[in-house]
Design an enzyme around this catalytic site. Structure first.
Site, PDB file in Angstrom:
ATOM      1  N   LYS A 189      -3.116   4.308  -3.186  1.00  0.00           N
ATOM      2  CA  LYS A 189      -3.533   5.566  -3.795  1.00  0.00           C
ATOM      3  C   LYS A 189      -2.312   6.465  -3.807  1.00  0.00           C
ATOM      4  O   LYS A 189      -1.592   6.564  -2.824  1.00  0.00           O
ATOM      5  CB  LYS A 189      -4.609   6.188  -2.902  1.00  0.00           C
ATOM      6  N   ASP A 192       0.825  -1.215   0.000  1.00  0.00           N
ATOM      7  CA  ASP A 192       0.000   0.000   0.000  1.00  0.00           C
ATOM      8  C   ASP A 192       0.854   1.258   0.000  1.00  0.00           C
ATOM      9  O   ASP A 192       2.057   1.222   0.265  1.00  0.00           O
ATOM     10  CB  ASP A 192      -0.883   0.013   1.254  1.00  0.00           C
ATOM     11  N   MET A 244      -7.029   9.108   9.587  1.00  0.00           N
ATOM     12  CA  MET A 244      -7.642   9.628   8.351  1.00  0.00           C
ATOM     13  C   MET A 244      -8.634  10.765   8.617  1.00  0.00           C
ATOM     14  O   MET A 244      -9.710  10.798   8.034  1.00  0.00           O
ATOM     15  CB  MET A 244      -8.389   8.488   7.623  1.00  0.00           C
TER      16      MET A 244
HETATM   17  C1  SAM Z   1      -5.831   3.509   5.755  1.00  0.00           C
HETATM   18  S1  SAM Z   1      -5.333   4.013   7.349  1.00  0.00           S
HETATM   19  C2  SAM Z   1      -4.225   2.724   7.726  1.00  0.00           C
HETATM   20  C3  SAM Z   1      -3.954   2.566   9.198  1.00  0.00           C
HETATM   21  C4  SAM Z   1      -2.999   1.438   9.477  1.00  0.00           C
HETATM   22  N1  SAM Z   1      -3.592   0.159   9.179  1.00  0.00           N
HETATM   23  C5  SAM Z   1      -2.470   1.445  10.900  1.00  0.00           C
HETATM   24  O1  SAM Z   1      -2.763   0.526  11.662  1.00  0.00           O
HETATM   25  O2  SAM Z   1      -1.711   2.365  11.239  1.00  0.00           O
HETATM   26  C6  SAM Z   1      -4.273   5.359   6.956  1.00  0.00           C
HETATM   27  C7  SAM Z   1      -4.177   6.340   8.100  1.00  0.00           C
HETATM   28  O3  SAM Z   1      -3.312   5.840   9.108  1.00  0.00           O
HETATM   29  C8  SAM Z   1      -2.619   6.911   9.710  1.00  0.00           C
HETATM   30  N2  SAM Z   1      -1.181   6.706   9.502  1.00  0.00           N
HETATM   31  C9  SAM Z   1      -0.578   5.693   8.862  1.00  0.00           C
HETATM   32  N3  SAM Z   1       0.752   5.778   8.955  1.00  0.00           N
HETATM   33  C10 SAM Z   1       1.006   6.894   9.677  1.00  0.00           C
HETATM   34  C11 SAM Z   1       2.200   7.521  10.145  1.00  0.00           C
HETATM   35  N4  SAM Z   1       3.412   7.015   9.897  1.00  0.00           N
HETATM   36  N5  SAM Z   1       2.075   8.642  10.889  1.00  0.00           N
HETATM   37  C12 SAM Z   1       0.866   9.149  11.179  1.00  0.00           C
HETATM   38  N6  SAM Z   1      -0.288   8.595  10.766  1.00  0.00           N
HETATM   39  C13 SAM Z   1      -0.220   7.486  10.037  1.00  0.00           C
HETATM   40  C14 SAM Z   1      -3.138   8.181   9.068  1.00  0.00           C
HETATM   41  O4  SAM Z   1      -4.234   8.636   9.815  1.00  0.00           O
HETATM   42  C15 SAM Z   1      -3.563   7.677   7.719  1.00  0.00           C
HETATM   43  O5  SAM Z   1      -4.493   8.538   7.108  1.00  0.00           O
END
Ligand code: SAM
Length: 264
Positions: free
Chosen positions: A68, A46, A180
């Site tokens: 995306k 992803d 998100m």
């Molecule tokens: C589709 S969700 C996936 C979440 C993921 N499965 C998790 O457990 O962290 C994507 C969201 O995760 C958060 N996110 C993912 N990686 C991040 C990071 N390194 N720092 C801050 N937020 C993060 C943000 O809110 C982003 O919009």
């Protein structure tokens, strides 16, 4: 010394592993994830999987992007599921690598369901979710005895035709960790205020946690929308709202900076 590869179960051809890659820093990969990277024939990843995590892939492994990027529409979830099934039926060792934890706002559940329905043997390897990592590395305990006995993980981007009852969540008094949510902050904040949360409730936003792009903003509930509008809180970010966020000011005092060279 025990070899770390012996800790991981066999990755058989024709199977899929749904694996969490953590928030970005390869140091937060699990041993199973690292071993799977070294074995997989195909890695379907992803957008939030960092390139330096992919750099641990076996030489010759096929890397397929399924996220995306650059404002282009997302790969359709159904197509991703079909691709995983097809690759497994071709006898590949398929590593489905997702940011954070695959089962926390990662649509890993839908992929697991599709694999189960197709009769494809698969394994799920949890990852460090960005919601918890973003707080911990900045000295914010997700739970703190005497401060909170529960924590809410919520998405700012619910499925179409679904609504989140923010006012009800506010009334629980539990801290809310938002995924998100950057573009929806104005609506979420109004609803939380309407649910009785005080405007001066501490908040913390962490963008790109554990990556080279990381930035942190201390805020209050009522200042969040303006900070987002000014571009100080950017996606991808975790936004935590609740008394726990205030611990950063004391705990982070002597907290060594998180990070390894590999994260840069
Ligand atoms: C589709 S969700 C996936 C979440 C993921 N499965 C998790 O457990 O962290 C994507 C969201 O995760 C958060 N996110 C993912 N990686 C991040 C990071 N390194 N720092 C801050 N937020 C993060 C943000 O809110 C982003 O919009």
């Amino acid at each position: 010394m025990t070899s770390l590869s012996r800790l991981t179960p066999p990755f058989a051809p024709g199977t899929v592993w749904l694996v969490g890659a953590g928030p970005g820093d390869p140091g937060l990969l699990t041993i199973h994830a690292l071993n799977a990277l070294a074995i997989a024939d195909v890695i379907v990843y992803d957008a939030l999987v960092e390139p330096n995590v992919l750099s641990y892939a076996r030489e010759g492994a096929a890397l397929e992007f399924a996220g995306k990027r650059g404002g282009k529409p997302s790969a359709v979830q159904r197509d991703i599921c079909e691709r995983l099934i097809l690759l497994a039926r071709e006898g590949k060792r398929v590593l489905r690598l997702k940011g954070g934890d695959p089962f926390i706002f990662g649509r890993g559940g839908e992929e697991a369901l599709a694999l189960a329905e197709a009769g494809i043997p698969f394994r799920i390897i949890p990852g460090v979710s960005s919601g918890l990592a973003s707080l911990a590395i900045h000295g914010v305990p997700a739970t703190m005895r005497k401060t909170n006995h529960a924590v809410i993980l919520a998405t700012g981007h619910p499925a179409p035709d679904s609504e989140i009852e923010w006012a009800s969540l506010a009334r629980t008094g539990a801290p809310i960790v938002l995924y998100m949510a950057v573009s929806s902050l104005p609506g979420i904040v109004s609803a939380l205020l309407a649910g009785g949360l005080a405007g001066n409730t501490p908040a913390l936003a962490v963008h790109g946690a554990t990556t080279a792009k990381e930035s942190v903003v201390e805020a209050t509930l009522e200042t969040l929308p303006k900070l987002a509008e000014e571009g100080l809180i950017r996606s991808p970010a975790i936004v935590a709202i609740g008394a726990i966020a205030a611990f950063r000011s004391t705990i982070a005092n002597h907290l060594l900076e998180f990070g390894s060279e590999a994260a840069q």
